[in-house]
Design an enzyme around this catalytic site. Structure first.
Site, mmCIF file in Angstrom:
data_model
loop_
_atom_site.group_PDB
_atom_site.id
_atom_site.type_symbol
_atom_site.label_atom_id
_atom_site.label_comp_id
_atom_site.label_asym_id
_atom_site.label_seq_id
_atom_site.Cartn_x
_atom_site.Cartn_y
_atom_site.Cartn_z
ATOM 1 N N HIS A 16 -39.931 -33.260 -36.268
ATOM 2 C CA HIS A 16 -40.683 -33.713 -37.434
ATOM 3 C C HIS A 16 -40.831 -32.679 -38.547
ATOM 4 O O HIS A 16 -41.069 -33.039 -39.689
ATOM 5 C CB HIS A 16 -42.061 -34.246 -37.024
ATOM 6 C CG HIS A 16 -43.087 -33.190 -36.809
ATOM 7 N ND1 HIS A 16 -43.191 -32.493 -35.625
ATOM 8 C CD2 HIS A 16 -44.048 -32.707 -37.630
ATOM 9 C CE1 HIS A 16 -44.180 -31.630 -35.716
ATOM 10 N NE2 HIS A 16 -44.715 -31.733 -36.920
ATOM 11 N N ASP A 17 -40.676 -31.407 -38.263
ATOM 12 C CA ASP A 17 -40.812 -30.377 -39.300
ATOM 13 C C ASP A 17 -39.513 -29.631 -39.577
ATOM 14 O O ASP A 17 -39.533 -28.574 -40.201
ATOM 15 C CB ASP A 17 -41.903 -29.373 -38.912
ATOM 16 C CG ASP A 17 -43.288 -29.797 -39.366
ATOM 17 O OD1 ASP A 17 -43.399 -30.694 -40.236
ATOM 18 O OD2 ASP A 17 -44.274 -29.223 -38.862
ATOM 19 N N LYS A 20 -38.747 -27.965 -42.913
ATOM 20 C CA LYS A 20 -39.376 -26.718 -43.364
ATOM 21 C C LYS A 20 -38.367 -25.583 -43.479
ATOM 22 O O LYS A 20 -38.658 -24.579 -44.132
ATOM 23 C CB LYS A 20 -40.533 -26.332 -42.446
ATOM 24 C CG LYS A 20 -41.761 -27.187 -42.683
ATOM 25 C CD LYS A 20 -42.933 -26.685 -41.875
ATOM 26 C CE LYS A 20 -44.183 -27.498 -42.212
ATOM 27 N NZ LYS A 20 -45.326 -27.039 -41.398
ATOM 28 N N HIS A 45 -41.082 -31.270 -47.559
ATOM 29 C CA HIS A 45 -40.412 -31.126 -46.261
ATOM 30 C C HIS A 45 -40.200 -32.437 -45.502
ATOM 31 O O HIS A 45 -39.175 -32.563 -44.837
ATOM 32 C CB HIS A 45 -41.081 -30.048 -45.386
ATOM 33 C CG HIS A 45 -42.226 -30.488 -44.572
ATOM 34 N ND1 HIS A 45 -43.523 -30.402 -45.015
ATOM 35 C CD2 HIS A 45 -42.284 -31.018 -43.334
ATOM 36 C CE1 HIS A 45 -44.320 -30.867 -44.076
ATOM 37 N NE2 HIS A 45 -43.601 -31.244 -43.043
ATOM 38 N N HIS A 72 -44.883 -38.488 -41.362
ATOM 39 C CA HIS A 72 -45.927 -37.811 -40.585
ATOM 40 C C HIS A 72 -47.025 -37.163 -41.418
ATOM 41 O O HIS A 72 -48.021 -36.699 -40.869
ATOM 42 C CB HIS A 72 -45.313 -36.811 -39.586
ATOM 43 C CG HIS A 72 -44.774 -35.564 -40.195
ATOM 44 N ND1 HIS A 72 -43.499 -35.491 -40.725
ATOM 45 C CD2 HIS A 72 -45.316 -34.342 -40.336
ATOM 46 C CE1 HIS A 72 -43.298 -34.260 -41.172
ATOM 47 N NE2 HIS A 72 -44.387 -33.544 -40.947
ATOM 48 N N HIS A 73 -46.883 -37.153 -42.740
ATOM 49 C CA HIS A 73 -47.959 -36.654 -43.612
ATOM 50 C C HIS A 73 -48.574 -37.763 -44.464
ATOM 51 O O HIS A 73 -49.329 -37.485 -45.393
ATOM 52 C CB HIS A 73 -47.463 -35.514 -44.504
ATOM 53 C CG HIS A 73 -47.403 -34.205 -43.790
ATOM 54 N ND1 HIS A 73 -48.525 -33.546 -43.349
ATOM 55 C CD2 HIS A 73 -46.345 -33.461 -43.404
ATOM 56 C CE1 HIS A 73 -48.167 -32.437 -42.734
ATOM 57 N NE2 HIS A 73 -46.850 -32.367 -42.739
ATOM 58 N N ASP A 101 -49.942 -33.413 -34.948
ATOM 59 C CA ASP A 101 -49.624 -32.300 -35.847
ATOM 60 C C ASP A 101 -50.908 -31.664 -36.387
ATOM 61 O O ASP A 101 -51.017 -30.436 -36.450
ATOM 62 C CB ASP A 101 -48.744 -32.814 -36.987
ATOM 63 C CG ASP A 101 -48.099 -31.716 -37.798
ATOM 64 O OD1 ASP A 101 -47.678 -30.690 -37.216
ATOM 65 O OD2 ASP A 101 -47.989 -31.879 -39.028
#
Length: 150
Positions: A16-17, A20, A45, A72-73, A101
């Protein structure tokens, strides 16, 4: 969830990240408050996550992961990013990963602060129920966290 769905959720959470890697280290590791410009870089990201995963073959293996990594954000009340999705319009994996998260971010040490106690993080998650986080995903996550602590 069945075993296949849990496997997809696990893979989505692990990746998921990944976007970044496209954010400068001086922004990611900054010990002081981010400027508006730096925060805008961070907010990119999830889109980078999706873009990177779309380049991996076979594409059909990555396709089920894309909605969760991109969303996810997002916030349950529509105030998140990158798309401003709201409520159940946010893909399920995104809603679940958002809780995990946030819990991880709050309880982990960072270059600029110590991780907070688990009970404080759980209280913050509970306060955000229905605004920042999906109440159903939050309830399941809190039950899981408390179960794992026993």
């Amino acid at each position: 969830m069945n075993e296949q769905e849990l496997d997809l959720l696990n893979k989505t959470a692990l990746l998921h990240d990944i976007g970044k890697i496209g954010v400068r280290d001086d922004v990611l590791l900054k010990e002081s408050r981010l400027t508006n410009e730096e925060f805008e870089q961070i907010k990119l990201h999830p889109v980078l996550d999706e873009s990177i995963l779309k380049q991996i073959e076979p594409a059909e293996a990555m396709a089920p992961l894309l909605p969760g990594v991109r969303s996810h954000h997002e916030r349950y009340n529509g105030g998140g990013y990158p798309d401003g999705l709201k409520g159940l319009d946010i893909p399920e994996f995104g809603r679940i990963i958002a809780v995990a998260d946030a819990f991880d971010a709050m309880t982990s040490d960072r270059p600029y602060r110590k991780g907070m106690p688990i009970e404080k993080a759980l209280a913050i998650l509970a306060e955000g129920k229905g605004t920042q986080w999906d109440p159903v995903s939050l309830k399941g996550s809190l039950m899981f966290i408390r179960f794992k602590r026993r």
